[in-house]
Design a protein around this motif. Structure first.
Motif, PDB file in Angstrom:
ATOM      1  N   ARG A  77       6.610 -14.152   2.656  1.00  0.00           N
ATOM      2  CA  ARG A  77       6.493 -15.359   1.826  1.00  0.00           C
ATOM      3  C   ARG A  77       7.257 -15.248   0.510  1.00  0.00           C
ATOM      4  N   VAL A  78       7.899 -14.103   0.285  1.00  0.00           N
ATOM      5  CA  VAL A  78       8.691 -13.878  -0.928  1.00  0.00           C
ATOM      6  C   VAL A  78       9.985 -13.172  -0.544  1.00  0.00           C
ATOM      7  N   GLN A  79      10.915 -13.162  -1.479  1.00  0.00           N
ATOM      8  CA  GLN A  79      12.142 -12.384  -1.324  1.00  0.00           C
ATOM      9  C   GLN A  79      11.931 -11.066  -2.066  1.00  0.00           C
ATOM     10  N   VAL A  80      11.730 -10.002  -1.326  1.00  0.00           N
ATOM     11  CA  VAL A  80      11.469  -8.696  -1.936  1.00  0.00           C
ATOM     12  C   VAL A  80      12.773  -8.128  -2.476  1.00  0.00           C
ATOM     13  N   LEU A  81      12.725  -7.705  -3.736  1.00  0.00           N
ATOM     14  CA  LEU A  81      13.885  -7.086  -4.371  1.00  0.00           C
ATOM     15  C   LEU A  81      13.766  -5.571  -4.396  1.00  0.00           C
ATOM     16  N   ALA A  82      12.529  -5.053  -4.552  1.00  0.00           N
ATOM     17  CA  ALA A  82      12.353  -3.601  -4.657  1.00  0.00           C
ATOM     18  C   ALA A  82      10.966  -3.201  -4.167  1.00  0.00           C
ATOM     19  N   THR A  83      10.898  -1.999  -3.616  1.00  0.00           N
ATOM     20  CA  THR A  83       9.640  -1.428  -3.125  1.00  0.00           C
ATOM     21  C   THR A  83       9.458  -0.042  -3.732  1.00  0.00           C
ATOM     22  N   VAL A  84       8.229   0.480  -3.642  1.00  0.00           N
ATOM     23  CA  VAL A  84       7.957   1.833  -4.100  1.00  0.00           C
ATOM     24  C   VAL A  84       7.586   2.677  -2.886  1.00  0.00           C
ATOM     25  N   ASP A  85       7.926   3.955  -2.961  1.00  0.00           N
ATOM     26  CA  ASP A  85       7.631   4.890  -1.883  1.00  0.00           C
ATOM     27  C   ASP A  85       6.287   5.556  -2.147  1.00  0.00           C
ATOM     28  N   GLU A  86       5.256   5.086  -1.462  1.00  0.00           N
ATOM     29  CA  GLU A  86       3.902   5.635  -1.623  1.00  0.00           C
ATOM     30  C   GLU A  86       3.802   7.104  -1.250  1.00  0.00           C
ATOM     31  N   ALA A  87       4.711   7.589  -0.427  1.00  0.00           N
ATOM     32  CA  ALA A  87       4.659   8.991   0.005  1.00  0.00           C
ATOM     33  C   ALA A  87       4.886   9.944  -1.165  1.00  0.00           C
ATOM     34  N   GLU A  88       5.348   9.439  -2.295  1.00  0.00           N
ATOM     35  CA  GLU A  88       5.664  10.288  -3.444  1.00  0.00           C
ATOM     36  C   GLU A  88       4.518  10.450  -4.434  1.00  0.00           C
ATOM     37  N   TYR A  89       3.440   9.734  -4.226  1.00  0.00           N
ATOM     38  CA  TYR A  89       2.286   9.894  -5.112  1.00  0.00           C
ATOM     39  C   TYR A  89       1.023   9.748  -4.278  1.00  0.00           C
ATOM     40  N   GLU A  90      -0.043  10.342  -4.740  1.00  0.00           N
ATOM     41  CA  GLU A  90      -1.294  10.319  -3.985  1.00  0.00           C
ATOM     42  C   GLU A  90      -1.948   8.950  -4.101  1.00  0.00           C
ATOM     43  N   VAL A  91      -2.158   8.319  -2.947  1.00  0.00           N
ATOM     44  CA  VAL A  91      -2.750   6.982  -2.886  1.00  0.00           C
ATOM     45  C   VAL A  91      -4.045   7.074  -2.080  1.00  0.00           C
ATOM     46  N   PRO A  92      -5.174   6.717  -2.676  1.00  0.00           N
ATOM     47  CA  PRO A  92      -6.410   6.699  -1.895  1.00  0.00           C
ATOM     48  C   PRO A  92      -6.269   5.731  -0.715  1.00  0.00           C
ATOM     49  N   ASP A  93      -6.913   6.026   0.384  1.00  0.00           N
ATOM     50  CA  ASP A  93      -6.804   5.190   1.590  1.00  0.00           C
ATOM     51  C   ASP A  93      -7.064   3.716   1.313  1.00  0.00           C
ATOM     52  N   TYR A  94      -8.045   3.428   0.461  1.00  0.00           N
ATOM     53  CA  TYR A  94      -8.388   2.025   0.221  1.00  0.00           C
ATOM     54  C   TYR A  94      -7.312   1.275  -0.574  1.00  0.00           C
TER      55      TYR A  94
END
Length: 155
Positions: A77-94
């Motif tokens: 529904r949007v034009q994505v310009l940039a994303t972040v790589d979650e694999a580079e920082y600890e993200v809780p499952d939720y």
């Protein structure tokens, strides 16, 4: 037919009394961000290097931020310009969004345009020349779109 440059906390409330804000204005529902530490380094991948606001950026850009997570990706529904790589920082499952974690996007809203960047929690984000130029170019682009919309026949 106007334009909005929305930054960081504009999209950062886990509950709204007005569903239009997350559903139409931001097009993503904020669910939180990792804590302890709150600010972490990660790589932003610039998906659209043709857009005026991102063409000056390297394909990948490492920065420290409070990484917002959303209930789901706002794509398509949007034009994505940039994303972040979650694999580079600890993200809780939720909070995990997985491989598609947009952080900068834009979309049309009626006759107008909304440009959103989830970046910018700390003051030092605005000292970063790359982010300064992104915001300047985003503002120029939005102002040009608004001016064109005012000159369009029937507006």
């Amino acid at each position: 037919g106007g334009s909005v440059l929305a930054l960081h906390a504009t999209g950062g409330d886990p509950s709204y009394e007005w569903d239009w804000h997350p559903n139409e204005f931001i097009r993503a529902q904020f669910i939180g961000h990792p804590m302890f530490p709150q600010f972490r380094n990660a790589t932003i991948t610039v998906e659209d290097r043709e857009h005026p606001s991102t063409r000056h950026l390297s394909p990948q850009w490492v920065t420290e931020e409070e990484w917002y997570s959303f209930e789901q990706s706002p794509r398509p529904r949007v034009q994505v310009l940039a994303t972040v790589d979650e694999a580079e920082y600890e993200v809780p499952d939720y909070l995990a969004m997985g491989a598609d974690h947009p952080v900068i996007w834009w979309h049309k809203l009626g006759a107008g345009t909304v440009y959103y960047s989830a970046l910018g929690h700390q003051a030092k984000a605005y000292d970063d020349p790359a982010y300064q130029q992104l915001l300047e170019e985003a503002m120029r682009w939005l102002l040009k779109r608004s001016a064109e919309a005012r000159r369009a026949p029937g507006s």
